[in-house]
Design a protein around this motif. Structure first.
Motif, PDB file in Angstrom:
ATOM      1  N   ILE A  39       0.842  -1.204   0.000  1.00 40.38           N
ATOM      2  CA  ILE A  39       0.000   0.000   0.000  1.00 40.38           C
ATOM      3  C   ILE A  39       0.875   1.250   0.000  1.00 40.38           C
ATOM      4  CG2 ILE A  39      -1.700   1.333   1.303  1.00 40.38           C
ATOM      5  CD1 ILE A  39      -2.821  -1.425   2.268  1.00 40.38           C
ATOM      6  N   GLY A  40       2.000   1.206   0.716  1.00 39.05           N
ATOM      7  CA  GLY A  40       2.921   2.347   0.700  1.00 39.05           C
ATOM      8  C   GLY A  40       3.448   2.629  -0.695  1.00 39.05           C
ATOM      9  N   SER A  41       3.822   1.575  -1.407  1.00 39.56           N
ATOM     10  CA  SER A  41       4.288   1.757  -2.788  1.00 39.56           C
ATOM     11  C   SER A  41       3.165   2.247  -3.686  1.00 39.56           C
ATOM     12  CB  SER A  41       4.855   0.443  -3.325  1.00 39.56           C
ATOM     13  OG  SER A  41       6.000   0.077  -2.605  1.00 39.56           O
ATOM     14  N   LEU A  42       1.968   1.709  -3.478  1.00 32.74           N
ATOM     15  CA  LEU A  42       0.814   2.149  -4.257  1.00 32.74           C
ATOM     16  C   LEU A  42       0.512   3.624  -3.985  1.00 32.74           C
ATOM     17  CD1 LEU A  42      -1.364   1.217  -6.242  1.00 32.74           C
ATOM     18  CD2 LEU A  42      -2.738   0.527  -4.268  1.00 32.74           C
ATOM     19  N   ALA A  43       0.612   4.040  -2.724  1.00 34.61           N
ATOM     20  CA  ALA A  43       0.375   5.446  -2.374  1.00 34.61           C
ATOM     21  C   ALA A  43       1.378   6.351  -3.088  1.00 34.61           C
ATOM     22  CB  ALA A  43       0.452   5.633  -0.861  1.00 34.61           C
ATOM     23  N   TYR A  44       2.622   5.933  -3.123  1.00 30.54           N
ATOM     24  CA  TYR A  44       3.655   6.698  -3.829  1.00 30.54           C
ATOM     25  C   TYR A  44       3.312   6.834  -5.312  1.00 30.54           C
ATOM     26  CZ  TYR A  44       8.294   7.733  -5.778  1.00 30.54           C
ATOM     27  OH  TYR A  44       9.334   8.283  -6.476  1.00 30.54           O
ATOM     28  N   LEU A  45       2.920   5.722  -5.913  1.00 34.37           N
ATOM     29  CA  LEU A  45       2.533   5.728  -7.323  1.00 34.37           C
ATOM     30  C   LEU A  45       1.346   6.659  -7.570  1.00 34.37           C
ATOM     31  CD1 LEU A  45       2.689   4.389 -10.221  1.00 34.37           C
ATOM     32  CD2 LEU A  45       1.027   2.761  -9.334  1.00 34.37           C
ATOM     33  N   VAL A  46       0.328   6.525  -6.756  1.00 37.40           N
ATOM     34  CA  VAL A  46      -0.905   7.297  -6.960  1.00 37.40           C
ATOM     35  C   VAL A  46      -0.660   8.791  -6.748  1.00 37.40           C
ATOM     36  CG1 VAL A  46      -3.246   7.657  -6.069  1.00 37.40           C
ATOM     37  CG2 VAL A  46      -2.410   5.348  -6.474  1.00 37.40           C
ATOM     38  N   ARG A  47       0.226   9.152  -5.810  1.00 40.89           N
ATOM     39  CA  ARG A  47       0.517  10.579  -5.584  1.00 40.89           C
ATOM     40  C   ARG A  47       1.125  11.227  -6.823  1.00 40.89           C
ATOM     41  NH1 ARG A  47       1.756   8.869  -0.356  1.00 40.89           N
ATOM     42  NH2 ARG A  47       3.952   8.602  -0.835  1.00 40.89           N
ATOM     43  N   MET A  48       1.778  10.430  -7.677  1.00 39.70           N
ATOM     44  CA  MET A  48       2.391  10.986  -8.883  1.00 39.70           C
ATOM     45  C   MET A  48       1.427  11.075 -10.064  1.00 39.70           C
ATOM     46  SD  MET A  48       6.213   9.404  -8.767  1.00 39.70           S
ATOM     47  CE  MET A  48       5.713   7.707  -8.526  1.00 39.70           C
ATOM     48  N   LEU A  49       0.284  10.423  -9.964  1.00 36.19           N
ATOM     49  CA  LEU A  49      -0.645  10.390 -11.097  1.00 36.19           C
ATOM     50  C   LEU A  49      -1.171  11.761 -11.527  1.00 36.19           C
ATOM     51  CD1 LEU A  49      -2.716   7.142 -10.478  1.00 36.19           C
ATOM     52  CD2 LEU A  49      -0.989   7.570 -12.243  1.00 36.19           C
ATOM     53  N   PRO A  50      -1.563  12.655 -10.606  1.00 33.98           N
ATOM     54  CA  PRO A  50      -2.088  13.935 -11.093  1.00 33.98           C
ATOM     55  C   PRO A  50      -1.113  14.668 -12.020  1.00 33.98           C
ATOM     56  CG  PRO A  50      -2.615  13.684  -8.771  1.00 33.98           C
ATOM     57  CD  PRO A  50      -1.681  12.545  -9.142  1.00 33.98           C
ATOM     58  N   GLN A  51       0.150  14.721 -11.642  1.00 30.59           N
ATOM     59  CA  GLN A  51       1.134  15.400 -12.492  1.00 30.59           C
ATOM     60  C   GLN A  51       1.270  14.680 -13.830  1.00 30.59           C
ATOM     61  OE1 GLN A  51       5.072  15.797 -10.818  1.00 30.59           O
ATOM     62  NE2 GLN A  51       5.872  16.773 -12.644  1.00 30.59           N
ATOM     63  N   ALA A  52       1.337  13.358 -13.798  1.00 32.90           N
ATOM     64  CA  ALA A  52       1.462  12.605 -15.046  1.00 32.90           C
ATOM     65  C   ALA A  52       0.261  12.864 -15.953  1.00 32.90           C
ATOM     66  CB  ALA A  52       1.603  11.109 -14.753  1.00 32.90           C
ATOM     67  N   ILE A  53      -0.922  12.872 -15.361  1.00 32.20           N
ATOM     68  CA  ILE A  53      -2.138  13.116 -16.146  1.00 32.20           C
ATOM     69  C   ILE A  53      -2.097  14.511 -16.757  1.00 32.20           C
ATOM     70  CG2 ILE A  53      -4.636  13.495 -15.942  1.00 32.20           C
ATOM     71  CD1 ILE A  53      -4.566  11.175 -13.800  1.00 32.20           C
ATOM     72  N   GLU A  54      -1.775  15.501 -15.944  1.00 27.26           N
ATOM     73  CA  GLU A  54      -1.757  16.889 -16.445  1.00 27.26           C
ATOM     74  C   GLU A  54      -0.716  17.085 -17.533  1.00 27.26           C
ATOM     75  OE1 GLU A  54      -3.377  18.992 -12.363  1.00 27.26           O
ATOM     76  OE2 GLU A  54      -1.218  18.825 -12.662  1.00 27.26           O
ATOM     77  N   GLN A  55       0.423  16.426 -17.403  1.00 22.91           N
ATOM     78  CA  GLN A  55       1.483  16.619 -18.387  1.00 22.91           C
ATOM     79  C   GLN A  55       1.187  15.952 -19.724  1.00 22.91           C
ATOM     80  OE1 GLN A  55       4.963  17.414 -15.121  1.00 22.91           O
ATOM     81  NE2 GLN A  55       5.364  15.812 -16.587  1.00 22.91           N
ATOM     82  N   THR A  56       0.166  15.088 -19.774  1.00 19.70           N
ATOM     83  CA  THR A  56      -0.206  14.531 -21.075  1.00 19.70           C
ATOM     84  C   THR A  56      -0.783  15.602 -21.992  1.00 19.70           C
ATOM     85  OG1 THR A  56      -2.430  13.858 -20.368  1.00 19.70           O
ATOM     86  CG2 THR A  56      -0.649  12.234 -20.113  1.00 19.70           C
ATOM     87  N   MET A  57      -1.167  16.724 -21.421  1.00 16.78           N
ATOM     88  CA  MET A  57      -1.738  17.816 -22.218  1.00 16.78           C
ATOM     89  C   MET A  57      -0.659  18.624 -22.938  1.00 16.78           C
ATOM     90  SD  MET A  57      -4.737  18.959 -22.894  1.00 16.78           S
ATOM     91  CE  MET A  57      -5.261  20.305 -23.935  1.00 16.78           C
TER      92      MET A  57
END
Length: 128
Positions: A39-57
């Motif tokens: 879950i700790g690793s998953l939390a780390y991954l998920v915290r990075m998703l907003p930036q990754a999503i926004e940068q696809t633009m």
């Protein structure tokens, strides 16, 4: 030249492998501390998703600013880019919400442990 979409493809493959590896319990995947670590690793991954999503633009915005975006069927590029931008904003916001929820999962798993009494693999003298 690096291909950022390939990095995401590799990350998705790793999540798929985790899903496969954790279908059943077994060595390394049987006790609460195993879940806490995952879950700790998953939390780390998920915290990075907003930036990754926004940068696809970014490549779409650059191409649109240069007047070079086309739309299948002859649609309006400005409208299509605006629709994509709104969808990306929604997805990034939902990813932020998911991050909060996964951090809560990590906190909830934190105090969970394992009573090792009677478990041979944890018995120091091997006699249960």
């Amino acid at each position: 030249m690096p291909r950022p979409s390939r990095s995401l493809s590799k990350a998705a493959d790793q999540v798929r492998q985790f899903n496969h590896d954790t279908i059943a319990t077994g060595d390394g995947w049987q006790y609460p501390p195993n879940a806490y670590d995952a879950i700790g690793s998953l939390a780390y991954l998920v915290r990075m998703l907003p930036q990754a999503i926004e940068q696809t633009m970014h490549p779409v915005e650059r191409t649109h600013q240069d007047g070079r975006v086309t739309v299948d069927g002859g649609g309006d590029p400005a409208r299509a880019v605006a629709v994509l931008h709104a969808a990306i904003a929604d997805a990034a916001n939902l990813a932020r919400d998911l991050s909060v929820a996964v951090d809560r999962m990590h906190s909830a798993a934190s105090p969970l442990g394992l009573d090792t009494r009677g478990l041979l693999e944890f018995d120091e003298d091997g006699e249960g």
